[in-house]
Design an enzyme around this catalytic site. Sequence first.
Site, PDB file in Angstrom:
ATOM      1  N   LYS A 184       0.851  -1.195   0.000  1.00 54.58           N
ATOM      2  CA  LYS A 184       0.000   0.000   0.000  1.00 54.58           C
ATOM      3  C   LYS A 184       0.884   1.241   0.000  1.00 54.58           C
ATOM      4  O   LYS A 184       1.473   1.601   1.012  1.00 54.58           O
ATOM      5  CB  LYS A 184      -0.922   0.048   1.221  1.00 54.58           C
ATOM      6  CG  LYS A 184      -1.991   1.152   1.110  1.00 54.58           C
ATOM      7  CD  LYS A 184      -2.768   1.344   2.404  1.00 54.58           C
ATOM      8  CE  LYS A 184      -2.093   2.347   3.312  1.00 54.58           C
ATOM      9  NZ  LYS A 184      -2.059   3.718   2.735  1.00 54.58           N
ATOM     10  N   GLU A 259      10.600   1.357   9.892  1.00 57.91           N
ATOM     11  CA  GLU A 259      11.671   2.337   9.631  1.00 57.91           C
ATOM     12  C   GLU A 259      11.000   3.695   9.697  1.00 57.91           C
ATOM     13  O   GLU A 259      10.221   4.065   8.825  1.00 57.91           O
ATOM     14  CB  GLU A 259      12.317   2.086   8.274  1.00 57.91           C
ATOM     15  CG  GLU A 259      13.662   2.801   8.116  1.00 57.91           C
ATOM     16  CD  GLU A 259      13.539   4.160   7.454  1.00 57.91           C
ATOM     17  OE1 GLU A 259      13.673   5.161   8.198  1.00 57.91           O
ATOM     18  OE2 GLU A 259      13.323   4.231   6.249  1.00 57.91           O
ATOM     19  N   CYS A 293      14.632  10.753   5.473  1.00 64.18           N
ATOM     20  CA  CYS A 293      14.678  10.482   6.912  1.00 64.18           C
ATOM     21  C   CYS A 293      16.095  10.461   7.460  1.00 64.18           C
ATOM     22  O   CYS A 293      16.300  10.647   8.669  1.00 64.18           O
ATOM     23  CB  CYS A 293      13.975   9.160   7.231  1.00 64.18           C
ATOM     24  SG  CYS A 293      14.625   7.754   6.314  1.00 64.18           S
ATOM     25  N   GLU A 394      11.552  16.494  14.163  1.00 64.04           N
ATOM     26  CA  GLU A 394      11.905  16.231  12.774  1.00 64.04           C
ATOM     27  C   GLU A 394      11.345  17.340  11.879  1.00 64.04           C
ATOM     28  O   GLU A 394      10.156  17.650  11.923  1.00 64.04           O
ATOM     29  CB  GLU A 394      11.362  14.879  12.327  1.00 64.04           C
ATOM     30  CG  GLU A 394      11.860  14.469  10.952  1.00 64.04           C
ATOM     31  CD  GLU A 394      11.455  13.054  10.569  1.00 64.04           C
ATOM     32  OE1 GLU A 394      12.160  12.437   9.754  1.00 64.04           O
ATOM     33  OE2 GLU A 394      10.425  12.564  11.075  1.00 64.04           O
TER      34      GLU A 394
END
Length: 492
Positions: A184, A259, A293, A394
């Site tokens: 997905k 992750e 990331c 982040e």
Amino acid sequence: MTLSMTESRRGVEHYRMLIHGEFKDSVSGQTVDVASPTTEEVLFAVPDGSKEDAVIALESAQSAAKSWAATPAVQRGEILAKFADLIRTNRQRLAKILVNEMGKTYSLALGEVDVSADFINFPAQAARRVEGDILPSDSPNEHIMIHKVPYGVTVGIAAWNFPLALSCRKIGPALTTGNVMVIKPPLVTPVAVLALGELALEAGIPAGVLNLVTGDGPTMGEELVTNKITRLVSMTGSTPTGQHIFRAAAERLTAVRLELGGKAPFILLEDGDVDKAVDAAVVSRHLNSGQVCTCPERFYIHDAVYEEFVKKYCAAVGKLKIGDPMEDSTDIGPKVNAHETDRLEQIVRDAVQAGAKLEVGGKRPEGDQFKKGHWYEPTVLTHCNHDMAVMRDEVFGVVSPVMRVSSYDEALRLANDSDYGLAAFIFTSDMRKIQRAVLELEFGEIYVNRPMGEQRQGFHNGHKLSGTGGEDGKYGMDNYLEKKTMYVNFDQ
């Protein structure tokens, strides 16, 4: 009856899901528009899949699981190697789709397609090298044999920043090791992944072995994770989403590989090569408009080289060109959507209000070409402190907050003072400091005197809130295998 993968309707290309070897619309017939981050024009539409579509895909995978697992590994590898070749053959078409749906530069999109093919091909070439163990038994005339067997039905959920590569990163090892998989992609950038459908069929991947579906997280995603058919979930995305998946999978003790987000520290010590560090920082921080990331998200620069680094880094950042991602001269394309751009703008505003000094950028670019699309200038902030949100949360964009440090111990302490533990960077010529970094930096991936960029034979994993599990190389393949221990007594 198998429908075609795409259909043009009023100038919008409608893609279909791949379920059991056929191209299908959602059960409801509903679709979701996908707009270009560059022009905000709707270019694609994809099925808005529901819980019911998820169940159909999982049941398809379940029906194919035993036969695929029984297929000799070398044959699985040959099929996947052909799949990888077809991805390479369609390199330009897939790259243009990535540019149109995600906004990354064309050169980077070409690189993503290449990496995607390699994510399939690397495990395919290792199909013969999955190994178990034979151990001595405490009993006479007995062997202990540890087999590695596939989980069965697995689910792959990919993030929007590298949708094709992150999907292939899961498909390759999952299918090579005998699992079947339902993928997905995110609804923000789903199109290139759906475009894999035709290539999968052409490569000879049997019906049900690989299903490609689209839908939102709360409906389709939730069903894929919690359904009793699912044995393993591999997800790349944000930490909050990963935590939700972890909790949702806990009810059935479904295996989970995550992750997640990162807040990579970039450490430059007094004995580090400043020019090399600047070059690495410019590339690593601004790749994919900072939407990676493992990008360096906070900079710790030693007093002895601080002024030199800031001067050279700001000069280099100021030369980066923002613009049309299809042009060769463009360094930075648009952000993926308006929400991400608004969020970036707020982060910088809050940092400046908290005392940070704006050295470069800090706003949306001006000019007619930027009236449409989601743009933000590469930005450098100095006079930062560790209490600022820009140093702790982040950012996922082209913002570089810089701090002074006076010692290696201070740099290590500040680097580890984070909930995240995905990637870290360090620049030093002292091997003793490098060895300390190996032991003391609390991150799964550490880049020493180089820009970011993991390799297929390595292992990409995060510590702390950056994930659990990991991908790539032999350890990544091992994550898709369960252990089955046989005590074989032949004393008859």
